[in-house]
Design a protein around this motif. Sequence first.
Motif, short mmCIF file in Angstrom:
data_model
loop_
_atom_site.label_atom_id
_atom_site.label_comp_id
_atom_site.label_asym_id
_atom_site.label_seq_id
_atom_site.Cartn_x
_atom_site.Cartn_y
_atom_site.Cartn_z
N LEU A 104 0.83 -1.21 0.00
CA LEU A 104 0.00 0.00 0.00
C LEU A 104 0.86 1.26 0.00
O LEU A 104 2.00 1.26 0.46
N GLY A 105 0.28 2.35 -0.50
CA GLY A 105 0.94 3.65 -0.42
C GLY A 105 2.15 3.82 -1.32
O GLY A 105 3.02 4.64 -1.04
N ASP A 106 2.20 3.11 -2.42
CA ASP A 106 3.31 3.24 -3.38
C ASP A 106 3.00 4.41 -4.31
O ASP A 106 2.53 4.23 -5.44
N TYR A 107 3.31 5.63 -3.85
CA TYR A 107 2.86 6.81 -4.58
C TYR A 107 3.46 6.97 -5.97
O TYR A 107 2.77 7.46 -6.88
N PRO A 108 4.70 6.59 -6.22
CA PRO A 108 5.17 6.69 -7.60
C PRO A 108 4.28 5.91 -8.57
O PRO A 108 3.90 6.43 -9.63
N GLU A 109 3.94 4.68 -8.21
CA GLU A 109 3.09 3.87 -9.07
C GLU A 109 1.64 4.36 -9.05
O GLU A 109 0.98 4.43 -10.10
N LEU A 110 1.14 4.74 -7.88
CA LEU A 110 -0.24 5.22 -7.77
C LEU A 110 -0.45 6.50 -8.59
O LEU A 110 -1.49 6.67 -9.24
N GLY A 111 0.53 7.40 -8.56
CA GLY A 111 0.41 8.63 -9.33
C GLY A 111 0.35 8.36 -10.83
O GLY A 111 -0.44 8.98 -11.56
N ARG A 112 1.16 7.41 -11.28
CA ARG A 112 1.16 7.09 -12.72
C ARG A 112 -0.15 6.42 -13.14
O ARG A 112 -0.68 6.67 -14.23
N LYS A 113 -0.67 5.55 -12.28
CA LYS A 113 -1.95 4.90 -12.57
C LYS A 113 -3.08 5.93 -12.63
O LYS A 113 -3.95 5.87 -13.50
N ALA A 114 -3.06 6.91 -11.71
CA ALA A 114 -4.08 7.95 -11.71
C ALA A 114 -3.99 8.79 -12.98
O ALA A 114 -5.01 9.15 -13.57
N ALA A 115 -2.77 9.10 -13.41
CA ALA A 115 -2.59 9.90 -14.63
C ALA A 115 -3.13 9.17 -15.85
O ALA A 115 -3.66 9.80 -16.78
N ARG A 116 -3.03 7.84 -15.85
CA ARG A 116 -3.58 7.07 -16.97
C ARG A 116 -5.10 6.98 -16.89
O ARG A 116 -5.78 6.92 -17.92
N ALA A 117 -5.66 7.00 -15.68
CA ALA A 117 -7.11 6.82 -15.50
C ALA A 117 -7.89 8.11 -15.74
O ALA A 117 -9.04 8.06 -16.19
N ILE A 118 -7.30 9.25 -15.44
CA ILE A 118 -7.99 10.54 -15.59
C ILE A 118 -7.79 11.01 -17.03
O ILE A 118 -6.64 11.15 -17.49
N PRO A 119 -8.86 11.28 -17.76
CA PRO A 119 -8.76 11.52 -19.22
C PRO A 119 -7.80 12.62 -19.64
O PRO A 119 -7.09 12.47 -20.63
N ASN A 120 -7.78 13.74 -18.93
CA ASN A 120 -6.97 14.87 -19.37
C ASN A 120 -6.01 15.28 -18.25
O ASN A 120 -6.11 16.36 -17.68
N ALA A 121 -5.10 14.36 -17.91
CA ALA A 121 -4.24 14.55 -16.75
C ALA A 121 -2.79 14.79 -17.15
O ALA A 121 -2.30 14.24 -18.13
#
Length: 345
Positions: A296-313
């Motif tokens: 849990l809390g792996d922010y480098p990976e979580l940030g990249r996943k969020a950038a891929r999930a949000i359409p205009n990020a």
Amino acid sequence: MKPVLPTVALAATLAASFASFSAAAQSGQAADRPAYGAQLEGFSYPHPIQHFTFQSQRQDLSMAYMDVAPTANANGRTVVLLHGKNFCGATWQDTIETLTRAGYRVIAPDQIGFCASTKPAAYQFSFGQLAANTRALLQAKGIERAIIVGHSMGGMLAARFAVQYPQAVEQLVLVNPIGLEDWQAEGVPYATIDQLYQGELKTSFDSIKAYQLRFYYNGKWKPEYDRWVAMQAGMYAGPGREAVAWNQAQTSEMLFSQPVVHEFGRIAAPTLLLIGGKDRTAPGANRASPEVAKRLGDYPELGRKAARAIPNATLVEFPELGHSPQVEAPGQFHEALLRGLSARR
């Protein structure tokens, strides 16, 4: 000739002396630490506090906020700063100064249940409700469209606001938001509000500092962080500690049981993700098995996943910073923030 104490006796004497000195030092430190009222009475905000009074869930409530005008040529844009769970609007002090110098109007509210706002004894907390409260404040100020910036828990709220009121969001900025993963789905056990409340009652300056040192700042502490620890700890040390602890328990349950990560694809606004890569914040990880907690809390990976999930990020990473880049490295953070905001003009 003076008698020589046996080694064991000498060690015991030294240990007792050290313990006595340590206890006295800790007592002195505790005496020096402030205690604040349930609505943070006694704490000094960087700008005058105003109060938005409204009715919600059959009760009168007061939302504290700062409304700070630009100190340079106004650019006609408004930034709304949403604080995290362990923070207040005041924590945005340096960001407010930076934005107003750049021509932005800034609104920095304290959400209901937090900081200088009402601590209701009975309230159904939800991100949808807090978003509605924030929207009502902005409408009362005549603001129909704004840049919404959310940090930590405020990032979850900002995401909910963007989904709930897309027409009101000019741009979305998420600063190390929690909720980039669904802790319950990952296997973290549920905790009742009563259980969380008992934990909250144990909160102290030292427990807050230890948590932030471990998860927020990668084991590196700066003296200027103490002010923000004292701000939060002071409410637990004051006469309203039970009300503060109860609302904190309710909102802990809220962020655990109301994930927004599954709706990132619905965010229409241009989104700037500002992610400190040393962050390891994962609410509830202490309740999880070691196998679950370590992933849990792996922010480098979580940030990249969020950038891929949000359409205009757009993702901006700060590999050497932690959970609060705006506090840890304000110059670096604000340069990236202003650059990201000006890119969307």
